[in-house]
Scaffold this motif. Structure first.
Motif, PDB file in Angstrom:
ATOM      1  N   ARG A  12       0.833  -1.208   0.000  1.00  0.00           N
ATOM      2  CA  ARG A  12       0.000   0.000   0.000  1.00  0.00           C
ATOM      3  C   ARG A  12       0.864   1.254   0.000  1.00  0.00           C
ATOM      4  O   ARG A  12       0.546   2.230  -0.673  1.00  0.00           O
ATOM      5  N   ARG A  13       1.939   1.245   0.762  1.00  0.00           N
ATOM      6  CA  ARG A  13       2.850   2.404   0.764  1.00  0.00           C
ATOM      7  C   ARG A  13       3.506   2.579  -0.607  1.00  0.00           C
ATOM      8  O   ARG A  13       3.639   3.702  -1.101  1.00  0.00           O
ATOM      9  N   ILE A  14       3.909   1.468  -1.202  1.00  0.00           N
ATOM     10  CA  ILE A  14       4.476   1.530  -2.549  1.00  0.00           C
ATOM     11  C   ILE A  14       3.409   2.042  -3.525  1.00  0.00           C
ATOM     12  O   ILE A  14       3.706   2.862  -4.399  1.00  0.00           O
ATOM     13  N   ASP A  15       2.169   1.564  -3.361  1.00  0.00           N
ATOM     14  CA  ASP A  15       1.073   2.040  -4.216  1.00  0.00           C
ATOM     15  C   ASP A  15       0.953   3.555  -4.171  1.00  0.00           C
ATOM     16  O   ASP A  15       0.759   4.202  -5.200  1.00  0.00           O
ATOM     17  N   ASP A  16       1.058   4.124  -2.975  1.00  0.00           N
ATOM     18  CA  ASP A  16       0.933   5.582  -2.829  1.00  0.00           C
ATOM     19  C   ASP A  16       2.020   6.313  -3.606  1.00  0.00           C
ATOM     20  O   ASP A  16       1.757   7.349  -4.225  1.00  0.00           O
ATOM     21  N   ALA A  91      -2.535 -10.391  -5.374  1.00  0.00           N
ATOM     22  CA  ALA A  91      -3.874  -9.842  -5.578  1.00  0.00           C
ATOM     23  C   ALA A  91      -3.884  -8.309  -5.494  1.00  0.00           C
ATOM     24  O   ALA A  91      -4.771  -7.707  -4.903  1.00  0.00           O
ATOM     25  N   ARG A  92      -2.913  -7.691  -6.103  1.00  0.00           N
ATOM     26  CA  ARG A  92      -2.772  -6.230  -6.065  1.00  0.00           C
ATOM     27  C   ARG A  92      -3.699  -5.575  -7.082  1.00  0.00           C
ATOM     28  O   ARG A  92      -3.652  -5.875  -8.272  1.00  0.00           O
ATOM     29  N   ALA A  93      -4.526  -4.661  -6.618  1.00  0.00           N
ATOM     30  CA  ALA A  93      -5.453  -3.960  -7.498  1.00  0.00           C
ATOM     31  C   ALA A  93      -4.691  -3.091  -8.495  1.00  0.00           C
ATOM     32  O   ALA A  93      -3.657  -2.507  -8.166  1.00  0.00           O
ATOM     33  N   ARG A  94      -5.208  -3.010  -9.683  1.00  0.00           N
ATOM     34  CA  ARG A  94      -4.596  -2.180 -10.718  1.00  0.00           C
ATOM     35  C   ARG A  94      -4.808  -0.701 -10.391  1.00  0.00           C
ATOM     36  O   ARG A  94      -5.765  -0.346  -9.700  1.00  0.00           O
ATOM     37  N   PRO A  95      -3.925   0.171 -10.903  1.00  0.00           N
ATOM     38  CA  PRO A  95      -4.075   1.603 -10.620  1.00  0.00           C
ATOM     39  C   PRO A  95      -5.443   2.150 -11.005  1.00  0.00           C
ATOM     40  O   PRO A  95      -6.044   2.928 -10.255  1.00  0.00           O
ATOM     41  N   HIS A  96      -5.981   1.717 -12.149  1.00  0.00           N
ATOM     42  CA  HIS A  96      -7.284   2.248 -12.558  1.00  0.00           C
ATOM     43  C   HIS A  96      -8.432   1.689 -11.725  1.00  0.00           C
ATOM     44  O   HIS A  96      -9.525   2.234 -11.755  1.00  0.00           O
ATOM     45  N   HIS A 157      -0.733  -0.639 -14.811  1.00  0.00           N
ATOM     46  CA  HIS A 157       0.337  -1.069 -13.912  1.00  0.00           C
ATOM     47  C   HIS A 157       1.011   0.089 -13.208  1.00  0.00           C
ATOM     48  O   HIS A 157       1.021   1.215 -13.699  1.00  0.00           O
ATOM     49  N   TYR A 158       1.580  -0.246 -12.067  1.00  0.00           N
ATOM     50  CA  TYR A 158       2.449   0.647 -11.306  1.00  0.00           C
ATOM     51  C   TYR A 158       3.889   0.410 -11.776  1.00  0.00           C
ATOM     52  O   TYR A 158       4.203  -0.679 -12.284  1.00  0.00           O
ATOM     53  N   PRO A 159       4.781   1.368 -11.566  1.00  0.00           N
ATOM     54  CA  PRO A 159       6.193   1.134 -11.907  1.00  0.00           C
ATOM     55  C   PRO A 159       6.774  -0.108 -11.219  1.00  0.00           C
ATOM     56  O   PRO A 159       7.548  -0.845 -11.837  1.00  0.00           O
ATOM     57  N   SER A 160       6.402  -0.354  -9.976  1.00  0.00           N
ATOM     58  CA  SER A 160       6.946  -1.525  -9.277  1.00  0.00           C
ATOM     59  C   SER A 160       6.458  -2.834  -9.897  1.00  0.00           C
ATOM     60  O   SER A 160       7.167  -3.845  -9.843  1.00  0.00           O
TER      61      SER A 160
END
Length: 181
Positions: A12-16, A91-96, A157-160
């Motif tokens: 979640r922190r990486i997501d932010d 199970a990481r949600a996509r950015p959109h 996608h996220y950069p990570s």
């Protein structure tokens, strides 16, 4: 089998951090040409690009291309089980999904974001070509960067995710090249 809560909190922190980059890329790719380029690159990355690469290598190198094609095929074969396990586990949600304003209307091939299968496949398939055909290395890097950009510009996608996919691709390409000397 879910993600441990500490890892989920870290993600979640990486997501932010990641979502800021995704927002900037999606917003910068708003012109019609950029939207069409994003869609085309995403579609090519769904598999067509690799067929084109294999045919091109065979045309240019003839029978000598078999080794490169074999390495790429094995790398892709090794990568996808890892991809599916990690993707379902994280199970990481996509950015959109996290921010609906990032939805560009392009469909995804699956539900989750981490890791990027496009970045993984581009690396796993392209790295053997780039390493064995010196004149193909720069086109491989440019193509990989375009695929990475399209994954961000599409809001998928996220950069990570892209980095993780690339690491899986590197690992499987190196393994394939070691197994098939």
């Amino acid at each position: 089998m879910g993600v441990p809560s500490t890892l989920r909190a870290w993600l979640r922190r990486i997501d932010d951090l990641d979502i800021r980059i995704v927002r900037a890329v999606v917003l910068s790719a708003h012109r019609p040409f950029q939207k069409r380029a994003t869609e085309l690159i995403c579609r090519l990355g769904n598999g067509w690009l690799y067929l084109i690469m294999g045919l091109s290598a065979w045309i240019v190198k003839g029978d000598a291309a078999h080794r490169m094609i074999g390495w790429s095929a094995l790398a892709g074969t090794l990568a996808f089980p890892v991809y599916w396990i990690v993707k379902r586990w994280s199970a990481r949600a996509r950015p959109h999904h996290r921010d609906p304003s990032l939805n560009t209307g392009l469909r995804t091939l699956d539900l989750y974001s981490f890791p990027s299968g496009h970045a993984m496949t581009a690396t796993a398939v392209g790295l053997p070509y780039g390493l064995t055909l010196p004149h193909a290395f720069i086109p491989f890097v440019v193509g990989w960067l375009l695929i990475a950009w399209s994954r961000l510009a599409s809001g998928h996608h996220y950069p990570s995710d892209i980095i993780a996919g690339a690491l899986i691709g590197v690992g499987t390409a190196i393994t394939a090249m070691a197994l098939l000397p």
